[in-house]
Design a protein around this motif. Structure first.
Motif, PDB file in Angstrom:
ATOM      1  N   ARG A   1     -37.238   2.640 -22.621  1.00 50.15           N
ATOM      2  CA  ARG A   1     -37.648   3.481 -23.743  1.00 50.15           C
ATOM      3  C   ARG A   1     -37.120   4.895 -23.573  1.00 50.15           C
ATOM      4  O   ARG A   1     -36.790   5.562 -24.547  1.00 50.15           O
ATOM      5  CB  ARG A   1     -39.176   3.538 -23.828  1.00 50.15           C
TER       6      ARG A   1
ATOM      7  N   ASP B   1     -37.356  -3.673 -27.967  1.00 50.33           N
ATOM      8  CA  ASP B   1     -38.357  -2.625 -28.148  1.00 50.33           C
ATOM      9  C   ASP B   1     -39.669  -3.197 -28.676  1.00 50.33           C
ATOM     10  O   ASP B   1     -40.753  -2.815 -28.220  1.00 50.33           O
ATOM     11  CB  ASP B   1     -37.830  -1.558 -29.103  1.00 50.33           C
ATOM     12  N   LEU B   2     -39.587  -4.121 -29.620  1.00 55.04           N
ATOM     13  CA  LEU B   2     -40.803  -4.747 -30.140  1.00 55.04           C
ATOM     14  C   LEU B   2     -41.498  -5.543 -29.047  1.00 55.04           C
ATOM     15  O   LEU B   2     -42.730  -5.527 -28.935  1.00 55.04           O
ATOM     16  CB  LEU B   2     -40.472  -5.658 -31.332  1.00 55.04           C
TER      17      LEU B   2
ATOM     18  N   ILE C   1     -41.323  -5.121 -25.580  1.00 52.23           N
ATOM     19  CA  ILE C   1     -41.938  -4.317 -24.529  1.00 52.23           C
ATOM     20  C   ILE C   1     -43.029  -3.406 -25.081  1.00 52.23           C
ATOM     21  O   ILE C   1     -43.855  -2.903 -24.323  1.00 52.23           O
ATOM     22  CB  ILE C   1     -40.897  -3.510 -23.709  1.00 52.23           C
ATOM     23  N   GLY C   2     -43.054  -3.215 -26.394  1.00 57.54           N
ATOM     24  CA  GLY C   2     -44.142  -2.464 -27.001  1.00 57.54           C
ATOM     25  C   GLY C   2     -45.315  -3.351 -27.366  1.00 57.54           C
ATOM     26  O   GLY C   2     -46.312  -2.884 -27.910  1.00 57.54           O
TER      27      GLY C   2
ATOM     28  N   ARG D   1     -45.372  -5.717 -29.596  1.00 62.40           N
ATOM     29  CA  ARG D   1     -45.441  -5.997 -31.036  1.00 62.40           C
ATOM     30  C   ARG D   1     -44.914  -7.375 -31.387  1.00 62.40           C
ATOM     31  O   ARG D   1     -44.879  -7.743 -32.551  1.00 62.40           O
ATOM     32  CB  ARG D   1     -44.629  -4.970 -31.827  1.00 62.40           C
TER      33      ARG D   1
ATOM     34  N   ARG E   1     -43.165   5.477 -34.802  1.00 55.02           N
ATOM     35  CA  ARG E   1     -43.122   5.079 -33.387  1.00 55.02           C
ATOM     36  C   ARG E   1     -44.496   4.631 -32.918  1.00 55.02           C
ATOM     37  O   ARG E   1     -44.631   3.715 -32.119  1.00 55.02           O
ATOM     38  CB  ARG E   1     -42.640   6.231 -32.515  1.00 55.02           C
ATOM     39  N   LEU E   2     -45.520   5.330 -33.394  1.00 54.32           N
ATOM     40  CA  LEU E   2     -46.891   4.945 -33.041  1.00 54.32           C
ATOM     41  C   LEU E   2     -47.164   3.506 -33.464  1.00 54.32           C
ATOM     42  O   LEU E   2     -47.694   2.709 -32.689  1.00 54.32           O
ATOM     43  CB  LEU E   2     -47.871   5.896 -33.732  1.00 54.32           C
TER      44      LEU E   2
ATOM     45  N   PHE F   1     -44.861   1.035 -34.312  1.00 58.04           N
ATOM     46  CA  PHE F   1     -43.933  -0.037 -33.935  1.00 58.04           C
ATOM     47  C   PHE F   1     -43.337   0.056 -32.538  1.00 58.04           C
ATOM     48  O   PHE F   1     -42.591  -0.826 -32.129  1.00 58.04           O
ATOM     49  CB  PHE F   1     -42.817  -0.130 -34.972  1.00 58.04           C
ATOM     50  N   SER F   2     -43.645   1.120 -31.796  1.00 56.38           N
ATOM     51  CA  SER F   2     -43.066   1.234 -30.452  1.00 56.38           C
ATOM     52  C   SER F   2     -44.090   1.552 -29.375  1.00 56.38           C
ATOM     53  O   SER F   2     -44.104   0.921 -28.335  1.00 56.38           O
ATOM     54  CB  SER F   2     -41.985   2.330 -30.431  1.00 56.38           C
ATOM     55  N   ASP F   3     -44.919   2.522 -29.634  1.00 58.94           N
ATOM     56  CA  ASP F   3     -45.830   3.033 -28.615  1.00 58.94           C
ATOM     57  C   ASP F   3     -46.594   1.922 -27.894  1.00 58.94           C
ATOM     58  O   ASP F   3     -47.409   1.239 -28.502  1.00 58.94           O
ATOM     59  CB  ASP F   3     -46.815   3.993 -29.272  1.00 58.94           C
ATOM     60  N   PRO F   4     -46.359   1.758 -26.591  1.00 60.57           N
ATOM     61  CA  PRO F   4     -47.043   0.690 -25.855  1.00 60.57           C
ATOM     62  C   PRO F   4     -48.501   1.028 -25.556  1.00 60.57           C
ATOM     63  O   PRO F   4     -49.246   0.159 -25.147  1.00 60.57           O
ATOM     64  CB  PRO F   4     -46.223   0.575 -24.573  1.00 60.57           C
TER      65      PRO F   4
ATOM     66  N   LEU G   1     -50.731   1.975 -27.701  1.00 63.56           N
ATOM     67  CA  LEU G   1     -51.627   1.653 -28.818  1.00 63.56           C
ATOM     68  C   LEU G   1     -52.539   0.505 -28.402  1.00 63.56           C
ATOM     69  O   LEU G   1     -52.067  -0.543 -27.971  1.00 63.56           O
ATOM     70  CB  LEU G   1     -50.805   1.256 -30.051  1.00 63.56           C
TER      71      LEU G   1
END
Lengths: 188, 188
Positions: A100, A159-160, A162-163, A165, B100-101, B103-106, B108
């Motif tokens: 990231r 990214d999805l 490791i996040g 999602r 980012r919050l 769709f990315s921020d881990p 959350l």
DNA sequence: ACCTGAACACCGTTCAAGT
DNA sequence: ACCTGAACACCGTTCAAGT
């Protein structure tokens, strides 16, 4: 630049990123990890941001090397492309916080030296895409845009994942599945 | 849950995200923005993380609405798909920190209520993809995987752009270019 | 029920001082 | 040149106390 202590600090920062993510990389934890006083790192890095830039610089070169190996070791372009994407995915999974930092974090400083290092892996990636086009395993079109599109898909899927999602319901359960589907549908 | 003050706090947090990014959202700045003491927000949100979850929940619903409108307003699936992707891109560009919050921020939190809200827009997206397949403007294959792949591409392109990773040299100068190229090459 | 001020344990960063 | 301790202005979070 890049003295011994500086490299030791960057290596320790990378370890902290792997273990606890961005928020675990405090200048104080870093100093303790290396065994110096809490403000000694400031002798080697202007601030926290340029410390992270040092880690990113190192890792961009690491990815360049991996992409170069992928290109050199495979006899066919299609295999080289799959190896490069595989290395990209493996890096993201093994080092999510560092991934990231390199490919998402908007706070990464935009220094010239770092920007050059960041572009290098992509340029190798483009050359692999060109090889695939010459082989006929990728459609003939602007190679930079095509490479950019494939790169964006891989990045998005990584990214999805490791996040957190990419639950099964999203059809993104496996990053490899996503990139494979793309390559299969792109075959002319 | 969701009293007046709570909604005011979430709205103020969204504003702080838009203006200064994640790091600007401090509980103290939030309290000042709303005009209460620095610890009053804790009456309405367990901690900073659940405050951000509140913002994310609201925005996931916002995107669901946008996707539903895209699906309803277009007579053809292909047009609906482009409108949905357009709304996704517009949201990312207008609210990068909030994007980012979501769709990315881990960091959350993975609460059930929030996860349901997060999946909703994607489910609408899948239905649009199915429509395109029935029309013959997208190839016939597992629609969830295909939707996931298109979604990953759009997300990757948006994330690279708002992270400042899409210099012209990367062939990612325009997110719309990237997604358009994908859709064009996917046409059966 | 809701808000307040004080307090605690953290941060990044700076600075005067030491060797 | 390199490191140190003390200090400053911030954080998130908790708590006893007020209305």
């Amino acid at each position: 630049m890049s003295g011994l202590t500086q490299r030791k600090l960057a290596a320790a920062a990378a370890r902290l990123l792997d273990q606890g993510g961005q928020e675990a990389v405090t200048m104080r934890a870093l100093a303790e990890a290396v065994g110096v006083s809490h403000n000694a790192p400031y002798r080697h890095f202007r601030d926290r941001s340029s410390l992270l830039a040092g880690v990113a610089f190192h890792d961009f070169e690491l990815l360049s090397k991996a992409f170069r190996s992928a290109a050199a070791d495979a006899t066919e372009g299609a295999a080289a492309l799959r190896r490069a994407i595989g290395a990209f995915i493996a890096y993201g999974r093994k080092h999510p916080a560092r991934y990231r930092l390199l490919f998402s974090d908007p706070s990464l400083p935009a220094e010239d030296e770092l920007k050059a290092a960041a572009i290098a892996p992509f340029e190798i990636f483009v050359r692999i895409v060109v090889r695939c086009q010459q082989e006929g395993t990728l459609p003939p079109c602007d190679p930079v845009r095509l490479a950019g599109m494939i790169f964006a898909t891989a990045h998005g899927a990584i990214d999805l994942e490791i996040g957190g999602r990419a639950s099964g319901a999203k059809g993104l359960s496996s990053v490899t599945d996503t990139t494979e589907l793309l390559l299969r549908l792109l075959k002319p």
